[in-house]
Design a protein around this motif. Structure first.
Motif, PDB file in Angstrom:
ATOM      1  N   PHE A  47      52.160  51.478  41.457  1.00  0.00           N
ATOM      2  CA  PHE A  47      50.943  50.990  40.806  1.00  0.00           C
ATOM      3  C   PHE A  47      50.593  49.591  41.297  1.00  0.00           C
ATOM      4  O   PHE A  47      49.413  49.277  41.519  1.00  0.00           O
ATOM      5  CB  PHE A  47      51.130  51.000  39.290  1.00  0.00           C
ATOM      6  N   LEU A  48      51.611  48.766  41.496  1.00  0.00           N
ATOM      7  CA  LEU A  48      51.370  47.425  42.031  1.00  0.00           C
ATOM      8  C   LEU A  48      50.755  47.500  43.424  1.00  0.00           C
ATOM      9  O   LEU A  48      49.806  46.768  43.744  1.00  0.00           O
ATOM     10  CB  LEU A  48      52.677  46.633  42.065  1.00  0.00           C
ATOM     11  N   GLU A  49      51.263  48.395  44.255  1.00  0.00           N
ATOM     12  CA  GLU A  49      50.703  48.545  45.598  1.00  0.00           C
ATOM     13  C   GLU A  49      49.270  49.067  45.528  1.00  0.00           C
ATOM     14  O   GLU A  49      48.405  48.653  46.320  1.00  0.00           O
ATOM     15  CB  GLU A  49      51.573  49.498  46.421  1.00  0.00           C
ATOM     16  N   ALA A  50      48.984  49.971  44.573  1.00  0.00           N
ATOM     17  CA  ALA A  50      47.618  50.475  44.413  1.00  0.00           C
ATOM     18  C   ALA A  50      46.666  49.347  44.030  1.00  0.00           C
ATOM     19  O   ALA A  50      45.529  49.278  44.508  1.00  0.00           O
ATOM     20  CB  ALA A  50      47.588  51.584  43.359  1.00  0.00           C
ATOM     21  N   LEU A  51      47.122  48.434  43.174  1.00  0.00           N
ATOM     22  CA  LEU A  51      46.292  47.286  42.812  1.00  0.00           C
ATOM     23  C   LEU A  51      45.992  46.427  44.035  1.00  0.00           C
ATOM     24  O   LEU A  51      44.871  45.931  44.197  1.00  0.00           O
ATOM     25  CB  LEU A  51      46.999  46.446  41.743  1.00  0.00           C
ATOM     26  N   ARG A  52      46.979  46.260  44.883  1.00  0.00           N
ATOM     27  CA  ARG A  52      46.770  45.448  46.089  1.00  0.00           C
ATOM     28  C   ARG A  52      45.796  46.120  47.051  1.00  0.00           C
ATOM     29  O   ARG A  52      45.053  45.447  47.763  1.00  0.00           O
ATOM     30  CB  ARG A  52      48.108  45.211  46.782  1.00  0.00           C
ATOM     31  N   ARG A  53      45.798  47.445  47.101  1.00  0.00           N
ATOM     32  CA  ARG A  53      44.880  48.156  47.996  1.00  0.00           C
ATOM     33  C   ARG A  53      43.440  48.130  47.475  1.00  0.00           C
ATOM     34  O   ARG A  53      42.502  48.402  48.232  1.00  0.00           O
ATOM     35  CB  ARG A  53      45.343  49.606  48.178  1.00  0.00           C
ATOM     36  N   HIS A  54      43.277  47.858  46.189  1.00  0.00           N
ATOM     37  CA  HIS A  54      41.939  47.731  45.592  1.00  0.00           C
ATOM     38  C   HIS A  54      41.866  46.347  44.953  1.00  0.00           C
ATOM     39  O   HIS A  54      41.867  46.211  43.723  1.00  0.00           O
ATOM     40  CB  HIS A  54      41.708  48.821  44.552  1.00  0.00           C
ATOM     41  N   PRO A  55      41.786  45.291  45.752  1.00  0.00           N
ATOM     42  CA  PRO A  55      41.959  43.928  45.218  1.00  0.00           C
ATOM     43  C   PRO A  55      40.887  43.499  44.226  1.00  0.00           C
ATOM     44  O   PRO A  55      41.094  42.554  43.479  1.00  0.00           O
ATOM     45  CB  PRO A  55      41.925  43.059  46.476  1.00  0.00           C
ATOM     46  N   ARG A  56      39.756  44.207  44.180  1.00  0.00           N
ATOM     47  CA  ARG A  56      38.715  43.821  43.214  1.00  0.00           C
ATOM     48  C   ARG A  56      39.191  43.971  41.774  1.00  0.00           C
ATOM     49  O   ARG A  56      38.637  43.361  40.854  1.00  0.00           O
ATOM     50  CB  ARG A  56      37.469  44.677  43.473  1.00  0.00           C
ATOM     51  N   ILE A  57      40.247  44.774  41.554  1.00  0.00           N
ATOM     52  CA  ILE A  57      40.739  44.961  40.191  1.00  0.00           C
ATOM     53  C   ILE A  57      41.643  43.813  39.753  1.00  0.00           C
ATOM     54  O   ILE A  57      41.896  43.627  38.558  1.00  0.00           O
ATOM     55  CB  ILE A  57      41.477  46.312  40.061  1.00  0.00           C
ATOM     56  N   LEU A  58      42.133  43.043  40.720  1.00  0.00           N
ATOM     57  CA  LEU A  58      42.986  41.896  40.391  1.00  0.00           C
ATOM     58  C   LEU A  58      42.092  40.711  40.039  1.00  0.00           C
ATOM     59  O   LEU A  58      41.809  39.847  40.857  1.00  0.00           O
ATOM     60  CB  LEU A  58      43.916  41.568  41.553  1.00  0.00           C
ATOM     61  N   MET A  59      41.627  40.684  38.814  1.00  0.00           N
ATOM     62  CA  MET A  59      40.674  39.656  38.410  1.00  0.00           C
ATOM     63  C   MET A  59      40.948  39.229  36.977  1.00  0.00           C
ATOM     64  O   MET A  59      41.542  39.954  36.179  1.00  0.00           O
ATOM     65  CB  MET A  59      39.244  40.175  38.537  1.00  0.00           C
ATOM     66  N   ARG A  60      40.485  38.022  36.672  1.00  0.00           N
ATOM     67  CA  ARG A  60      40.548  37.476  35.313  1.00  0.00           C
ATOM     68  C   ARG A  60      39.302  36.623  35.116  1.00  0.00           C
ATOM     69  O   ARG A  60      38.682  36.179  36.096  1.00  0.00           O
ATOM     70  CB  ARG A  60      41.810  36.637  35.127  1.00  0.00           C
ATOM     71  N   GLU A  61      38.961  36.404  33.863  1.00  0.00           N
ATOM     72  CA  GLU A  61      37.809  35.556  33.583  1.00  0.00           C
ATOM     73  C   GLU A  61      38.157  34.103  33.903  1.00  0.00           C
ATOM     74  O   GLU A  61      39.154  33.564  33.409  1.00  0.00           O
ATOM     75  CB  GLU A  61      37.403  35.679  32.118  1.00  0.00           C
ATOM     76  N   ALA A  62      37.344  33.469  34.737  1.00  0.00           N
ATOM     77  CA  ALA A  62      37.588  32.078  35.112  1.00  0.00           C
ATOM     78  C   ALA A  62      37.225  31.160  33.952  1.00  0.00           C
ATOM     79  O   ALA A  62      36.219  31.376  33.272  1.00  0.00           O
ATOM     80  CB  ALA A  62      36.773  31.715  36.348  1.00  0.00           C
ATOM     81  N   PRO A  63      38.037  30.137  33.707  1.00  0.00           N
ATOM     82  CA  PRO A  63      37.684  29.181  32.646  1.00  0.00           C
ATOM     83  C   PRO A  63      36.470  28.353  33.053  1.00  0.00           C
ATOM     84  O   PRO A  63      36.155  28.201  34.233  1.00  0.00           O
ATOM     85  CB  PRO A  63      38.942  28.314  32.535  1.00  0.00           C
ATOM     86  N   GLY A  64      35.793  27.805  32.061  1.00  0.00           N
ATOM     87  CA  GLY A  64      34.616  26.972  32.346  1.00  0.00           C
ATOM     88  C   GLY A  64      34.107  26.304  31.086  1.00  0.00           C
ATOM     89  O   GLY A  64      34.445  26.714  29.971  1.00  0.00           O
ATOM     90  N   PRO A  65      33.283  25.295  31.222  1.00  0.00           N
ATOM     91  CA  PRO A  65      32.745  24.587  30.058  1.00  0.00           C
ATOM     92  C   PRO A  65      31.728  25.441  29.306  1.00  0.00           C
ATOM     93  O   PRO A  65      31.194  26.411  29.833  1.00  0.00           O
ATOM     94  CB  PRO A  65      32.083  23.352  30.683  1.00  0.00           C
ATOM     95  N   TRP A  66      31.437  25.062  28.060  1.00  0.00           N
ATOM     96  CA  TRP A  66      30.523  25.843  27.233  1.00  0.00           C
ATOM     97  C   TRP A  66      29.117  25.897  27.819  1.00  0.00           C
ATOM     98  O   TRP A  66      28.367  26.838  27.576  1.00  0.00           O
ATOM     99  CB  TRP A  66      30.472  25.247  25.820  1.00  0.00           C
ATOM    100  N   TYR A  67      28.756  24.888  28.597  1.00  0.00           N
ATOM    101  CA  TYR A  67      27.393  24.812  29.110  1.00  0.00           C
ATOM    102  C   TYR A  67      27.224  25.505  30.467  1.00  0.00           C
ATOM    103  O   TYR A  67      26.155  25.420  31.078  1.00  0.00           O
ATOM    104  CB  TYR A  67      26.955  23.354  29.224  1.00  0.00           C
ATOM    105  N   ARG A  68      28.259  26.185  30.947  1.00  0.00           N
ATOM    106  CA  ARG A  68      28.106  26.889  32.229  1.00  0.00           C
ATOM    107  C   ARG A  68      27.034  27.971  32.098  1.00  0.00           C
ATOM    108  O   ARG A  68      26.815  28.520  31.007  1.00  0.00           O
ATOM    109  CB  ARG A  68      29.435  27.522  32.646  1.00  0.00           C
ATOM    110  N   ARG A  69      26.415  28.288  33.201  1.00  0.00           N
ATOM    111  CA  ARG A  69      25.320  29.268  33.174  1.00  0.00           C
ATOM    112  C   ARG A  69      25.770  30.661  33.568  1.00  0.00           C
ATOM    113  O   ARG A  69      24.980  31.611  33.459  1.00  0.00           O
ATOM    114  CB  ARG A  69      24.192  28.807  34.098  1.00  0.00           C
TER     115      ARG A  69
END
Length: 442
Positions: A47-69
């Protein structure tokens, strides 16, 4: 060290992120049943190798200030958390795993926003999550895989592609997608005469008998069942999807009559997915939503062949119509004219205001599972695959269907604020009855 690549949230992701509700998490559950056993360590590596073959799934929400657009996804080289876990064996292990999938979404702040739970010897294959079991228990053999994904980031078909890659790595066998069925190229326009106006508020699913103790349960209720494929004459102008659509409409009309609800038109949301199913499939939320209308007068079962033909014309025309994933309104809402906090408050307010015009229910027909999901010697090929789509209010009810090994696998999912487990069982039985009524007599 280079900074992680960032990708702005697409329209579907942003609208979902604005409308997150902890009491009814937006999870999608994929449940796969295999006849044999899996080695958890080997599966974890595959499963780890499958995640690497489809790297778009390896994502998280980036932190940012409240006023980001913009909300942004941050792509990671490796997972932040272990995505695969092994459930403790036991007579209730499958039911408990389903309940977890309904109640807790994988967090968006850790990559990847999915989890895969391995349930050995699952026992009952057809049961309700968190309340009651079907009357057809299965032997405690084989393995169940429960893949839970946060629907703000991903949809079911994309994650099924990941699982097919993992199966190929684990078993060493080809898990390429089968060719899609050939459909007629023309898209005739349906006759709009007699169809309800899109400005008319559609019927809501009538309230049943919710669990009086639902406050102690997060998430949705869920019921799985297996059905035979409905028969239809060779060369019919309608498809199994049209039979499912008609069965859904008749089920809701029947349910609402039983509960004395006002007679109103029905509108049923239908996801459409045009993505390829091979390794190039874009990972994310890739379906677009269309709404199939039904007037009250045509749902009387007196001429089902004619109703099936009209439904086929509508669904084919809607599928061929170019349209943004959530419509033009959502595209305007997610334009970066102000901070996400401001646009989020506006989106939630408009969602509440537009609730009376939201579709009656959602029917998601995945169709025939295109991958064999063959995990090789010892584990075997999947003989049952269930999907379940979120069912929070104001819809409060969804039907999701997939087909594997010549059988239909139906998931009925409901909001605990609207329905109880016995209601779910009754709706399942109504759906089964009305789907059978669409079959042609030999």
């Amino acid at each position: 060290m280079t900074a992680p690549l960032r990708i702005p949230f697409p329209v579907v992701d942003e609208v979902s992120r604005h409308c997150v509700q902890e009491e009814e998490p937006e999870t999608v559950l994929i449940e796969v049943h295999l006849p044999g056993e899996l080695d958890a360590g080997r599966l974890r590596k595959a499963f780890l190798e499958a995640l690497r073959r489809h790297p778009r799934i390896l994502m998280r929400e980036a932190p940012g200030p409240w006023y980001r657009r913009r909300y942004e996804w941050e792509l990671t080289d490796e997972p932040d958390v272990e995505a695969v876990s092994l459930a403790s064996p036991g007579p209730a292990s499958l039911r408990e795993a389903r309940a977890r999938a309904m109640a807790v979404a994988p967090p968006l702040t850790a990559s990847p926003p999915i989890r895969l739970e391995v349930v050995p010897a699952p026992g009952e294959t057809e049961s309700g999550a968190g309340g009651g079991a079907d009357d057809r228990p299965a032997a405690a053999t084989g393995t169940a895989l429960l893949l839970t994904l946060n629907h703000t980031a991903l949809d079911g078909p994309a994650c099924l592609r990941i699982l097919a890659t993992a199966a190929e790595i684990y078993g060493g066998r080809d898990n390429s997608a089968a060719a899609p069925p050939v459909r007629p190229a023309e898209a005739p326009r349906p006759d709009a005469a007699g169809l309800p106006s899109p400005w008319t508020p559609p019927a809501r699913v009538a309230r049943g008998t919710p669990d009086p103790h639902r406050g102690t349960h997060r998430g949705n209720g869920l019921l799985h069942t297996e059905l035979p494929l409905p028969h239809r004459p060779k060369g019919s102008p309608y498809t199994v999807n049209d039979q499912l659509m008609v069965a859904t409409a008749l089920t809701l009309a029947h349910w609402n009559r039983e509960h004395g609800a006002p007679v109103r038109p029905l509108r049923i949301t239908m996801p459409v997915d045009d993505r390829p199913r091979d390794a190039t499939m874009p990972i994310g939320n890739g379906t677009r939503l269309v709404e199939v209308p039904f007037s009250p007068g045509e749902l009387d079962t007196s001429d089902l062949p004619a109703l099936l033909r009209r439904t086929a014309l509508r669904t084919r025309a809607l599928k061929a119509l170019p349209r943004p994933q959530l419509g033009h309104g959502a595209t305007l809402l997610t334009a970066p004219w102000g901070p996400v906090t401001v646009r989020g408050a506006l989106t939630r307010g408009l969602r509440r205001a537009a609730a009376p015009w939201m579709s009656t229910t959602l029917l998601s027909n995945i169709g025939r599972i295109p991958y064999p999901l063959d995990f090789g010697e010892g584990a075997g090929c999947a003989h049952a695959v269930w999907f379940s789509a979120p069912a929070r209010m104001p819809r409060g009810l969804t039907f999701t269907i997939a087909s594997t090994a010549g059988r239909l696998h139906l998931a009925v999912r409901w909001s605990r604020a609207l329905l109880g487990h016995d209601d779910g069982v009754h709706l399942r039985d109504l759906f089964t009855h009305h789907l059978h009524s669409t079959e042609a007599t030999p």
